[in-house]
Every structure is written in C-alpha cells, then in structure tokens.
Design a protein around this motif. Sequence first.
Motif: not given
Length: 519
Positions: A391-403, A456-471
């Motif tokens: 079940a974790d790969r459902e979240l972590l796969g898209p998170v890792e691909a995001l950058p 979920l923390h890992t997902a938030l960290r990735t989201l916040a990292t890639v959103l730094q240039p915008v916000m």
Amino acid sequence: MSGDAPTAAGSGRYYVTTPIYYVNDRPHLGHAYTMVAADVLARWKRLEGREVFFLTGTDEHGQKVQKAAEAAGMDPQAFTDDVSRHFRELTRQMTVTNDDFIRTTEPRHKQACAALWERLAEAGDIYLGHYEGWYAVRDEAFYGPDELVERSGVKYAPSGAPVEWVREPSWFFRLSAWGDRLLAFYEANPDFIAPATRRNEVLSFVRSGLQDLSISRTSFRWGVPVPRDDAHVMYVWLDALTNYITALGYPDTHDPRWHFWPADVHLVGKDILRFHTIYWPAFLMAAGLPTPRRVFAHGWWTVEGEKMSKSLGNAISPVVLAEEFGLDPLRYFLLREVPFGNDGDFSRRALIGRLNSELANDFGNLANRVLSLIAKNCEGRLPAVGETAEADRELLGPVEALPGQVAEALDRQAFHEALERVWAVVRLGNSWIDSQKPWALRKSDPVRMAAVLRNLHTALRTLATVLQPVMPGTMAAMLDQLGVGEGARSLSALASPLPEGTALPAPAPLFRKVEETAA
C-alpha cells in the motif's frame, strides 16, 4: 565566439530573462506575471544545483518614453529614474531573485550597443538610406499597409496603436538577406520558438518575405547614439535587445558572466515575439554571436476581456493583491490558473477559489492532519522509516516520481502542468491518509501507524521542496514544521532521509481562507 545555432544545454549553467519593461508607466499585474514565471525557473534550477543568472530590468529609450516624460513635465532621465525605480521595487515586493537589473540608460549598455553596431557594420549588414512608412509610436515599430486597419480616418496597427506616416534618413539592417537563413535556423532548432502556435506565426511571417529594417531615427534624441553619426540614435529594439548580452559583460567575452551566453530562455509577451525571434537572432548571427536557445511567448492577463493598459484604466496592482491575499497565493494563482502561453482573464473570484480549495483545503489540510497526528501520537518526533508495504508504494511511487515530472514540465515552461502534477500528489496524500486511517492504528498496530505517518511526512517534504520556487515563503515555513534544515532543502537532499526522532515544531496553519464575498 561564433555560430548560428544554440549550443547544447547541460553545462550546469542556466540563464533566464524577462523582457526589459518599458518605462512609460508604473508596473501592473502583467509585469509581475513574467517576473514570477522567470523567478520560478531560476529558483528551480538553483534547487537542481545549477549555476543561475537571472536578468530583468527596464527599457528606457525611444520616442514613446520621450513623449511620456514631456507630458509629465520632466527631463527624460529623471522620468526614467523614477519609473524604473518602481519596477526595481516590484522585484523585491514579489520576492523575485534576479541577479542583475539592467537599465538601458547605463553607460555599460551604451557601450555594448555601440560594439554590436560596429560588428554589424563590419559584417556589411548596415547601410545608410532613408525610410518612409507607417510607424506606431506606442509600439516603436513600422507596419506595412496590409497590416493596418482604418477607423474614422485614422490608421491602426494590429496592436491597436495608431500609426503615422514617417519619412526620414535612416541606417538599415539587411534583414531581407536573412530570410532563408532564419528559416533554416528555425528548422534546425524546432524548440527555439514556443509555444508551437507562436512558432507557426513567425514562420509564416518570415516566409512572406522580409524587408530591410530601419535601425536608427533622427526625429528624436532620447536614445543610444549611433557610432560616428551624431545625427542618429539607434532604433529602440536594437538598443533594447542588446540588454541580454550587456548584462553578461559584452563586448568583453572574457567577463566572468559571459559563460552564461547563450540564454536558455527569454520569456516575453506575445506582442514582442517578432522582435525576439526574427530581429534578435538575425542581429546575433550577423555579428557572429550564438543565438538564445529558446524564446517563449506567454499570453496576456486581461480584465473582462481587455488587455491591461494605462489607456484603458484597467491595470491591476500586484502589490495590492499580494497585500490582500498573500504574496505566495498570488504567485501560485498566476502560474496555476491558465496555461502559460494562453491569455487569462483575471477575476477575484478565481483567485479566492484557488486559495480556498487548493491551498487551504487540499494542501493546508493535508499538512495540518499529518503534523497534528505526529504531534499527538509520536510525541512530536519524526517516526522511523518502516518496512515498505504494498500500500505504501501507492503513495511513495508518485512522490518519488514528482521532482522529475515537475522538472520536465518546467523545462517546457508548462507551469500549470507542473502544478497539476504536484496537486495530483496532494490529492493522493489526502485520499491515502483516509484509506490508511493512522488515527485508528494507534491501538491496533502502532508500528504500522508510525510507518504510515513517516510516509506521509516524506510526501509532505517532497511537496514542500518542489513548491519552494512557486511559494518560497510558505514552503520555507512548511519545511521548518517538517524539521528540514535550511541545508537540506535541495532536490538532491530528498535522497537523504531525516533522522528518526527529529523534533518537529508545533504545526501551524499555512494558508488562511478568504470569504467569497470579499470586495
């Protein structure tokens, strides 16, 4: 250094520019739009570890500026000093991270213009003649009779600017000799003009035949003097376009900044695409200099279908909007609302809707839920990395691909696509936390609860990292709450997990909702 085609990217350096803004009035939302877009590219490339040079500035010469100064009862230099200051202040107000702010009235720029002129003259691409034709002062451009429309006895350019018949001595650039070479250049560099619809417009224009270009004026004095001919000042577009190499030290190609040339991307409004994709590469190739790699023409922000302008009295202040709604929500909205190459009609309702639904509800709610659960159930400390379940790969796969997905979209200047990729993961995070129910696992399986919260923390960290240039401001606060130190906020740092037990500050809201009825 010479060559007709852009050199290959991938050197580790990145050069992005806005157009230089014309100083006949104060800046409005449209100016901020281009600044923010360029800033996001510059910030992203720095996150990638690239050496970045980001240029903006003001275009201060020409008949239009001279007339605006006269109307204000001011000396042209004093007038441009005042208006240029407002554009410089806007970079600070919008947290734009430009490395230089160029003004075309600076001595270094006049030196660069004179040097480029001499190169064109040495190449045999300049000659003296006289010009007569339909000229639009507002556009600083000549137009052919077939491009004009007449209303009430007045002829107008395609831009809507009135034109007047002008006859005067002029120096000319042999643009007519460059048609075939430009077409070959476009074919060899299909990504030079973007988006594709704009490329087709330029190709059609060049195929219809190019006329030699008047590159000097004698009817006014507010401009860069032509070398060895005091009666003429340079055509404002030859002057203005040169700014992109002025800032890199031209004509001194040993200047430390020169290694940033050619530019990776010039961001421009669609109304000045012709100057950047026909005149500019022709000037550079004639001078034996490399051409930029890409010119991207974005659309306009309109208000009730009309382009923002001083004459229509519908210009919107980005500073006022930022004070009311927050700077980062405004930056987000500008790049999220419409595809970058399209026009977008501004409305407060749309801005409020994005802020409330996507920022406050989607992202803000996800962050608050995750961090509150860690604070409540893990003593405010980061849980350990657990064994990865299916079940974790459902979240972590898209998170890792995001950058990588965001990088690919930004390299195409597809800001809205990049943000949609991010928001797909935000929405996934919200659905995944609902399906995993970590609040219910505390008693039944505390180890699994910890693993879910860590993911979920890992997902938030990735989201916040890639959103730094915008916000940048909001995401810095988010990374603070996630326990990510300032030295661990690059894209490469995502590969290094934070230590188990890292103390996390108490969560605080990232975005405030705005009432739909706001005036």
